[in-house]
Write an enzyme that holds these catalytic residues in place. Sequence first.
Site, PDB file in Angstrom:
ATOM      1  N   ASP A  58       0.863  -1.183   0.000  1.00 31.57           N
ATOM      2  CA  ASP A  58       0.000   0.000   0.000  1.00 31.57           C
ATOM      3  C   ASP A  58       0.901   1.235   0.000  1.00 31.57           C
ATOM      4  O   ASP A  58       2.099   1.141   0.280  1.00 31.57           O
ATOM      5  CB  ASP A  58      -0.891  -0.010   1.253  1.00 31.57           C
ATOM      6  CG  ASP A  58      -1.780   1.229   1.337  1.00 31.57           C
ATOM      7  OD1 ASP A  58      -2.369   1.615   0.309  1.00 31.57           O
ATOM      8  OD2 ASP A  58      -1.853   1.846   2.418  1.00 31.57           O
ATOM      9  N   SER A  59       0.303   2.367  -0.265  1.00 35.91           N
ATOM     10  CA  SER A  59       1.057   3.621  -0.210  1.00 35.91           C
ATOM     11  C   SER A  59       1.524   3.935   1.217  1.00 35.91           C
ATOM     12  O   SER A  59       2.440   4.719   1.410  1.00 35.91           O
ATOM     13  CB  SER A  59       0.173   4.762  -0.716  1.00 35.91           C
ATOM     14  OG  SER A  59      -1.030   4.800   0.034  1.00 35.91           O
ATOM     15  N   TYR A  68      -0.500   8.524  -2.361  1.00 34.32           N
ATOM     16  CA  TYR A  68      -0.523   8.274  -3.805  1.00 34.32           C
ATOM     17  C   TYR A  68      -1.734   8.971  -4.455  1.00 34.32           C
ATOM     18  O   TYR A  68      -1.733   9.225  -5.644  1.00 34.32           O
ATOM     19  CB  TYR A  68      -0.638   6.774  -4.080  1.00 34.32           C
ATOM     20  CG  TYR A  68       0.630   5.950  -3.889  1.00 34.32           C
ATOM     21  CD1 TYR A  68       1.787   6.489  -3.322  1.00 34.32           C
ATOM     22  CD2 TYR A  68       0.656   4.620  -4.301  1.00 34.32           C
ATOM     23  CE1 TYR A  68       2.929   5.705  -3.158  1.00 34.32           C
ATOM     24  CE2 TYR A  68       1.797   3.835  -4.142  1.00 34.32           C
ATOM     25  CZ  TYR A  68       2.927   4.384  -3.564  1.00 34.32           C
ATOM     26  OH  TYR A  68       4.054   3.598  -3.416  1.00 34.32           O
ATOM     27  N   GLY A  69      -2.766   9.223  -3.656  1.00 39.71           N
ATOM     28  CA  GLY A  69      -4.029   9.736  -4.193  1.00 39.71           C
ATOM     29  C   GLY A  69      -3.894  10.918  -5.139  1.00 39.71           C
ATOM     30  O   GLY A  69      -4.491  10.936  -6.215  1.00 39.71           O
ATOM     31  N   THR A 112      -8.337   2.685   1.111  1.00 39.76           N
ATOM     32  CA  THR A 112      -7.948   1.901   2.293  1.00 39.76           C
ATOM     33  C   THR A 112      -8.397   2.506   3.618  1.00 39.76           C
ATOM     34  O   THR A 112      -8.648   1.795   4.579  1.00 39.76           O
ATOM     35  CB  THR A 112      -6.413   1.791   2.346  1.00 39.76           C
ATOM     36  OG1 THR A 112      -5.860   3.091   2.124  1.00 39.76           O
ATOM     37  CG2 THR A 112      -5.889   0.822   1.320  1.00 39.76           C
ATOM     38  N   HIS A 113      -8.480   3.842   3.669  1.00 44.33           N
ATOM     39  CA  HIS A 113      -8.754   4.509   4.943  1.00 44.33           C
ATOM     40  C   HIS A 113     -10.234   4.577   5.298  1.00 44.33           C
ATOM     41  O   HIS A 113     -10.589   4.758   6.456  1.00 44.33           O
ATOM     42  CB  HIS A 113      -8.221   5.947   4.899  1.00 44.33           C
ATOM     43  CG  HIS A 113      -6.730   6.026   4.945  1.00 44.33           C
ATOM     44  ND1 HIS A 113      -5.930   5.381   4.031  1.00 44.33           N
ATOM     45  CD2 HIS A 113      -5.897   6.688   5.775  1.00 44.33           C
ATOM     46  CE1 HIS A 113      -4.655   5.647   4.312  1.00 44.33           C
ATOM     47  NE2 HIS A 113      -4.611   6.435   5.364  1.00 44.33           N
ATOM     48  N   ASN A 167      -6.048   1.277  -3.306  1.00 50.22           N
ATOM     49  CA  ASN A 167      -6.993   1.489  -4.409  1.00 50.22           C
ATOM     50  C   ASN A 167      -6.365   2.312  -5.525  1.00 50.22           C
ATOM     51  O   ASN A 167      -6.573   2.038  -6.699  1.00 50.22           O
ATOM     52  CB  ASN A 167      -8.234   2.221  -3.907  1.00 50.22           C
ATOM     53  CG  ASN A 167      -9.094   1.346  -3.025  1.00 50.22           C
ATOM     54  OD1 ASN A 167     -10.100   0.818  -3.456  1.00 50.22           O
ATOM     55  ND2 ASN A 167      -8.690   1.169  -1.779  1.00 50.22           N
ATOM     56  N   THR A 168      -5.599   3.338  -5.146  1.00 51.57           N
ATOM     57  CA  THR A 168      -5.000   4.208  -6.165  1.00 51.57           C
ATOM     58  C   THR A 168      -3.977   3.420  -6.992  1.00 51.57           C
ATOM     59  O   THR A 168      -3.944   3.534  -8.229  1.00 51.57           O
ATOM     60  CB  THR A 168      -4.321   5.424  -5.493  1.00 51.57           C
ATOM     61  OG1 THR A 168      -5.241   6.002  -4.561  1.00 51.57           O
ATOM     62  CG2 THR A 168      -3.923   6.458  -6.515  1.00 51.57           C
TER      63      THR A 168
HETATM   64  N1  DGL Z   1      -3.976   3.847   0.014  1.00 51.07           N
HETATM   65  C1  DGL Z   1      -4.627   4.905  -0.734  1.00 51.07           C
HETATM   66  C2  DGL Z   1      -5.825   4.327  -1.464  1.00 51.07           C
HETATM   67  O1  DGL Z   1      -6.405   3.326  -1.078  1.00 51.07           O
HETATM   68  C3  DGL Z   1      -5.042   6.054   0.157  1.00 51.07           C
HETATM   69  C4  DGL Z   1      -3.882   6.876   0.698  1.00 51.07           C
HETATM   70  C5  DGL Z   1      -3.098   7.572  -0.397  1.00 51.07           C
HETATM   71  O2  DGL Z   1      -3.596   8.534  -1.003  1.00 51.07           O
HETATM   72  O3  DGL Z   1      -1.985   7.131  -0.649  1.00 51.07           O
HETATM   73  O4  DGL Z   1      -6.231   4.864  -2.459  1.00 51.07           O
END
Ligand code: DGL
Length: 268
Positions: free
Chosen positions: A12-13, A44-45, A187-188, A76-77
């Site tokens: 994940d990011s 990452y968003g 994810t959040h 997700n990103t």
């Molecule tokens: N993990 C990112 C997502 O699920 C959320 C946090 C980010 O922007 O990196 O899209």
Amino acid sequence: MKAAQAPIGVFDSGIGGLTVVREIMRQLPDEQIIYFGDTARVPYGPKGPETVRRYSSEITAFLAGQGVKAVVVACNTATAHALGMLQANLPIPVIGVVEPGARAAVRGSHGGAIGVIGTAGTIASGAYERAIRALAPEIRIAVRACPLFVPLVEEGWLDTEATRLIAHEYLAPMTAERVDTLVLGCTHYPLLKPLLSQIMGPEVRLIDSAEETAAETARILDSRGLRAQAETRGEHRFVASDAAEQFLRMGQRFLGAAIERVETTTLG
Ligand code: DGL
């Protein structure tokens, strides 16, 4: 070591992907996990697709170097921008969160619209819309980027007045579109479930892709004879690209269990 006994790589990011790890641990307790959180380069968003693809390639090269038998893209990103590329380039199964989430949403919807919320990058990519349309071409879809949710969750502001106001603002189009199912495409967001559910009302189903992604991982491992046997599971490992203390502190909130140790490594 037999391939089936190798660990699953999850990335994940940052720390949010631990919501997916939690579910994999629940559904696949015999599997060892190596989690990589790119805490040095989160979020990452707001970043462009090329950058997210480059980061994702670096992380999967690291995980492949650790001998993982499969990779779960918990972000997700990263799934939205990089899944196709990773699947084309890696010789092991790569599982993302978007398709499982879309499938659960289509299954859960009763003919109303499906709402999707996520980061700016996820929403701009159109990945969820494509995945939902592939399953249900006629369905109405409402999408909305909710970038402020990520820092609010990281701050632990899961039900403050400020978060409530922002959530009302973000979700207004979803209510106006009368969605009956809302995909939490980040994810959040599962940590905001109680608040989002209050705002949307009890009749709106909230879809958290973690559950469905873990189930998909189980199916893929089974179909390839890669399910681990109980007796020999190694310790789970948590690796971050920066700030191990913060990872330890916040990780528990996402994982629902204490993390004893975090390794750090620099990529790129
Ligand atoms: N993990 C990112 C997502 O699920 C959320 C946090 C980010 O922007 O990196 O899209």
